[in-house]
Motif scaffolding. Structure first.
Motif, PDB file in Angstrom:
ATOM      1  N   TYR A  46      22.417  49.362  42.572  1.00 49.64           N
ATOM      2  CA  TYR A  46      21.753  48.136  42.854  1.00 49.64           C
ATOM      3  C   TYR A  46      21.970  47.024  41.713  1.00 49.64           C
ATOM      4  O   TYR A  46      21.759  47.466  40.553  1.00 49.64           O
ATOM      5  N   VAL A  47      22.794  45.976  42.220  1.00 53.19           N
ATOM      6  CA  VAL A  47      23.337  44.991  41.073  1.00 53.19           C
ATOM      7  C   VAL A  47      22.913  43.717  41.490  1.00 53.19           C
ATOM      8  O   VAL A  47      23.226  43.140  42.541  1.00 53.19           O
ATOM      9  N   PRO A  48      21.590  43.249  41.020  1.00 54.49           N
ATOM     10  CA  PRO A  48      21.190  41.864  41.501  1.00 54.49           C
ATOM     11  C   PRO A  48      22.441  40.827  41.470  1.00 54.49           C
ATOM     12  O   PRO A  48      23.251  40.719  40.671  1.00 54.49           O
ATOM     13  N   GLY A  49      22.266  40.051  42.674  1.00 56.00           N
ATOM     14  CA  GLY A  49      23.346  39.101  42.949  1.00 56.00           C
ATOM     15  C   GLY A  49      24.362  39.573  43.595  1.00 56.00           C
ATOM     16  O   GLY A  49      25.423  38.549  43.845  1.00 56.00           O
ATOM     17  N   ALA A  50      24.750  40.658  43.752  1.00 54.76           N
ATOM     18  CA  ALA A  50      26.083  41.336  44.399  1.00 54.76           C
ATOM     19  C   ALA A  50      26.000  41.055  45.805  1.00 54.76           C
ATOM     20  O   ALA A  50      24.757  40.577  46.336  1.00 54.76           O
ATOM     21  N   ASN A  51      26.945  41.340  46.560  1.00 52.02           N
ATOM     22  CA  ASN A  51      27.113  41.049  48.174  1.00 52.02           C
ATOM     23  C   ASN A  51      26.810  42.604  48.853  1.00 52.02           C
ATOM     24  O   ASN A  51      26.890  42.479  50.050  1.00 52.02           O
ATOM     25  N   SER A  52      26.587  43.725  48.066  1.00 51.39           N
ATOM     26  CA  SER A  52      26.504  44.824  48.786  1.00 51.39           C
ATOM     27  C   SER A  52      25.575  45.720  48.000  1.00 51.39           C
ATOM     28  O   SER A  52      25.537  45.879  46.522  1.00 51.39           O
ATOM     29  N   ILE A  53      25.057  46.741  48.393  1.00 57.62           N
ATOM     30  CA  ILE A  53      24.250  47.886  47.708  1.00 57.62           C
ATOM     31  C   ILE A  53      25.193  49.199  47.479  1.00 57.62           C
ATOM     32  O   ILE A  53      24.772  49.855  46.951  1.00 57.62           O
ATOM     33  N   PHE A  54      26.480  48.930  48.150  1.00 59.68           N
ATOM     34  CA  PHE A  54      27.367  50.068  47.951  1.00 59.68           C
ATOM     35  C   PHE A  54      28.481  50.118  47.173  1.00 59.68           C
ATOM     36  O   PHE A  54      28.851  49.055  46.869  1.00 59.68           O
ATOM     37  N   GLU A  55      28.454  51.040  46.436  1.00 62.26           N
ATOM     38  CA  GLU A  55      29.269  50.949  45.119  1.00 62.26           C
ATOM     39  C   GLU A  55      30.664  50.809  45.543  1.00 62.26           C
ATOM     40  O   GLU A  55      31.532  49.948  44.688  1.00 62.26           O
ATOM     41  N   GLU A  56      31.164  51.072  46.337  1.00 63.98           N
ATOM     42  CA  GLU A  56      32.730  50.900  46.900  1.00 63.98           C
ATOM     43  C   GLU A  56      32.885  49.586  47.008  1.00 63.98           C
ATOM     44  O   GLU A  56      34.057  49.024  47.277  1.00 63.98           O
ATOM     45  N   ASP A  57      31.795  48.572  47.330  1.00 62.52           N
ATOM     46  CA  ASP A  57      32.092  47.421  47.456  1.00 62.52           C
ATOM     47  C   ASP A  57      32.142  46.354  46.314  1.00 62.52           C
ATOM     48  O   ASP A  57      32.445  45.029  46.471  1.00 62.52           O
ATOM     49  N   LEU A  58      31.585  46.968  45.392  1.00 60.79           N
ATOM     50  CA  LEU A  58      31.228  46.089  44.278  1.00 60.79           C
ATOM     51  C   LEU A  58      32.672  45.840  43.501  1.00 60.79           C
ATOM     52  O   LEU A  58      33.387  46.879  43.306  1.00 60.79           O
ATOM     53  N   SER A  67      16.795  52.345  38.099  1.00 58.85           N
ATOM     54  CA  SER A  67      15.735  52.586  38.755  1.00 58.85           C
ATOM     55  C   SER A  67      14.735  51.405  39.087  1.00 58.85           C
ATOM     56  O   SER A  67      15.057  50.391  38.267  1.00 58.85           O
ATOM     57  N   ILE A  68      13.959  51.521  40.016  1.00 57.56           N
ATOM     58  CA  ILE A  68      13.009  50.638  40.497  1.00 57.56           C
ATOM     59  C   ILE A  68      11.616  51.036  40.182  1.00 57.56           C
ATOM     60  O   ILE A  68      11.123  52.180  40.324  1.00 57.56           O
ATOM     61  N   TRP A  69      10.995  50.126  39.442  1.00 58.91           N
ATOM     62  CA  TRP A  69       9.297  50.624  38.941  1.00 58.91           C
ATOM     63  C   TRP A  69       8.327  49.855  39.662  1.00 58.91           C
ATOM     64  O   TRP A  69       8.502  48.677  40.078  1.00 58.91           O
ATOM     65  N   PHE A  70       7.401  50.571  39.967  1.00 57.91           N
ATOM     66  CA  PHE A  70       6.160  50.106  40.637  1.00 57.91           C
ATOM     67  C   PHE A  70       5.078  49.808  39.169  1.00 57.91           C
ATOM     68  O   PHE A  70       4.922  50.883  38.579  1.00 57.91           O
ATOM     69  N   GLU A  71       4.425  48.575  39.454  1.00 59.12           N
ATOM     70  CA  GLU A  71       3.287  48.496  38.377  1.00 59.12           C
ATOM     71  C   GLU A  71       2.091  48.215  39.245  1.00 59.12           C
ATOM     72  O   GLU A  71       2.108  47.515  39.927  1.00 59.12           O
ATOM     73  N   ASN A  72       1.002  48.754  38.501  1.00 55.59           N
ATOM     74  CA  ASN A  72      -0.191  48.824  39.163  1.00 55.59           C
ATOM     75  C   ASN A  72      -0.219  49.133  40.681  1.00 55.59           C
ATOM     76  O   ASN A  72      -1.155  48.616  41.608  1.00 55.59           O
ATOM     77  N   GLY A  73       0.708  50.128  40.864  1.00 53.18           N
ATOM     78  CA  GLY A  73       0.775  50.683  42.108  1.00 53.18           C
ATOM     79  C   GLY A  73       1.409  49.914  43.248  1.00 53.18           C
ATOM     80  O   GLY A  73       1.429  50.124  44.364  1.00 53.18           O
ATOM     81  N   GLU A  74       2.133  49.018  42.949  1.00 49.08           N
ATOM     82  CA  GLU A  74       2.874  48.151  43.947  1.00 49.08           C
ATOM     83  C   GLU A  74       4.144  47.306  43.302  1.00 49.08           C
ATOM     84  O   GLU A  74       4.285  47.581  41.976  1.00 49.08           O
ATOM     85  N   LYS A  75       5.030  46.874  44.209  1.00 46.07           N
ATOM     86  CA  LYS A  75       6.245  46.188  43.801  1.00 46.07           C
ATOM     87  C   LYS A  75       6.230  45.243  44.822  1.00 46.07           C
ATOM     88  O   LYS A  75       6.459  45.330  45.951  1.00 46.07           O
ATOM     89  N   ARG A  76       6.282  43.859  44.265  1.00 47.11           N
ATOM     90  CA  ARG A  76       6.726  42.785  44.897  1.00 47.11           C
ATOM     91  C   ARG A  76       7.861  42.200  45.115  1.00 47.11           C
ATOM     92  O   ARG A  76       8.752  42.039  43.725  1.00 47.11           O
ATOM     93  N   VAL A  77       8.390  42.050  46.070  1.00 45.99           N
ATOM     94  CA  VAL A  77       9.960  41.646  46.078  1.00 45.99           C
ATOM     95  C   VAL A  77      10.266  40.288  47.164  1.00 45.99           C
ATOM     96  O   VAL A  77       9.514  40.457  48.155  1.00 45.99           O
ATOM     97  N   PRO A  78      10.709  39.301  46.501  1.00 41.01           N
ATOM     98  CA  PRO A  78      10.968  38.234  47.527  1.00 41.01           C
ATOM     99  C   PRO A  78      11.901  38.582  48.518  1.00 41.01           C
ATOM    100  O   PRO A  78      12.563  39.566  48.301  1.00 41.01           O
ATOM    101  N   GLU A  79      11.487  37.919  49.632  1.00 40.83           N
ATOM    102  CA  GLU A  79      12.162  38.403  51.021  1.00 40.83           C
ATOM    103  C   GLU A  79      13.734  37.986  50.891  1.00 40.83           C
ATOM    104  O   GLU A  79      14.605  38.609  51.467  1.00 40.83           O
ATOM    105  N   SER A  80      13.938  36.865  49.972  1.00 39.87           N
ATOM    106  CA  SER A  80      15.420  36.538  49.711  1.00 39.87           C
ATOM    107  C   SER A  80      16.339  37.563  49.081  1.00 39.87           C
ATOM    108  O   SER A  80      17.358  37.403  49.130  1.00 39.87           O
ATOM    109  N   ASN A  81      15.508  38.515  48.434  1.00 40.27           N
ATOM    110  CA  ASN A  81      16.284  39.657  47.941  1.00 40.27           C
ATOM    111  C   ASN A  81      16.527  40.851  48.571  1.00 40.27           C
ATOM    112  O   ASN A  81      16.130  41.704  48.842  1.00 40.27           O
ATOM    113  N   MET A  82      17.651  40.436  49.644  1.00 37.65           N
ATOM    114  CA  MET A  82      17.997  41.337  50.761  1.00 37.65           C
ATOM    115  C   MET A  82      18.430  42.623  50.139  1.00 37.65           C
ATOM    116  O   MET A  82      18.316  43.738  50.803  1.00 37.65           O
TER     117      MET A  82
END
Length: 325
Positions: A46-58, A67-82
């Motif tokens: 996971y590289v913010p702003g990249a074009n793909s989630i796959f290492e071979e495409d970076l 890692s991704i952290w949940f705080e207070n039991g939740e994680k809010r993600v903008p729909e634009s962050n595909m």
């Protein structure tokens, strides 16, 4: 654009929760002739702003989020962050430890709870005192043996209100019918404990022994466990129970002015017996599949990955991997 809210499931009480990404692989699809084609598992970064989630495409230098952290039991993600949404919704922990939350989903969840509660309450309402007592024994165990009919009904209703899914699960469990039938058989005086409580016996002139009891063992519980076994001995007892029920119906018709009521009750007992006999004929494939699924879940929880497809049905392989530190 709005945002997606991911929330930990109820059994996960931690306010902060980490979703690991190191070593994560997901199935990758590529477009070929206007169709999506799988190219297998590929390592994810996971590289913010990249074009793909796959290492071979970076390309070039990049800094991946470990890692991704949940705080207070939740994680809010903008729909634009595909990218992040894609990872969270394809991660093997999705649906296991967390899920997408929405007001509509919450409404549907509560509605489902109400419907389940109505279903189990309907079962309680439509059964006789004997049946409710048997259900209570199947649900609550030996503690319900000394309960009055009213106490059994009250406890079942309270449990249905608080934990409708759990009660529904018990009523649909593979050993419920055997526990239920055992309780009915005792309540109908078809079987009983012998003097000294060293065996469960037939309550007739023969008083033949069905199974022996060790000191301190409860006959009703032991009988229910025995009936749940898919063995030659348990099937013979099931057949004998069927014959005893038929004899009981004939006797009731001759001796009681309430024969129609008694016949109905015994018909219900026979119906439960038929269900249990049908269950007893099921092969061990179901048990083996359950074991495999449990092992897969343990592997996922330990490694953060799903079992490789090539080994997904290899029980011995999964067990060996779980033993590794």
């Amino acid at each position: 654009m709005g945002e997606k809210i991911y929330r930990l499931k109820e059994f996960k009480k931690a306010k902060s929760f980490q979703i690991p990404l190191r070593g994560l692989t997901l199935e990758k699809f590529v477009k070929e002739y206007n169709e999506l084609k799988s190219v297998g598992q590929r390592r994810v970064k996971y590289v913010p702003g990249a074009n793909s989630i796959f290492e071979e495409d970076l390309k070039g230098d990049y800094r991946a989020v470990p890692s991704i952290w949940f705080e207070n039991g939740e994680k809010r993600v903008p729909e634009s962050n595909m990218l992040l949404n894609q990872i969270l919704e394809k991660h093997p922990w999705y649906g296991v430890y967390y899920e997408v939350w929405s007001e509509e989903a919450e409404v549907n969840k509560k509605l489902t709870e109400h419907k389940k509660r109505d279903e189990v309450l309907a079962v309680i309402n439509e059964t006789s005192d004997d049946q409710r007592k048997a259900i209570a024994l199947a649900v609550f165990g030996v503690n319900a043996i000394q309960w009055t009919d009213s106490k059994a009904e009250l406890e079942l209703r309270e449990y249905a209100k608080l934990k409708p899914f759990e009660l529904k699960k018990v009523l649909e469990s593979k050993d419920y019918q055997s526990k239920y039938l055992a309780a009915l058989a005792f309540n109908k005086d078809i079987v009983k404990d012998n003097i000294g409580s060293t065996a469960v016996i037939w309550n007739d002139t023969t008083q033949g022994e069905i199974l022996s009891l060790a000191r301190g063992e409860n006959g009703l519980v032991k009988f229910g466990d025995f009936l749940s076994q898919n063995t030659e001995e348990s099937l013979l007892v099931l057949n004998s129970l069927n014959q005893k029920i038929d004899s009981l119906v004939i006797s009731n018709q001759k001796e009681s002015i309430e024969s129609s009521k008694l016949e109905k009750e015994n018909a219900e007992l026979r119906a439960e017996l038929a269900k249990l006999q049908k269950q007893s004929k099921v092969s061990n494939d179901t048990q083996e599949q359950t074991e495999i699924e449990e092992l897969r879940e343990q592997y996922l929880e330990k490694t953060g990955k799903k079992v490789p497809n090539a080994f997904s049905n290899k029980v011995d392989w999964i067990k060996e991997k779980l033993k590794e530190s």
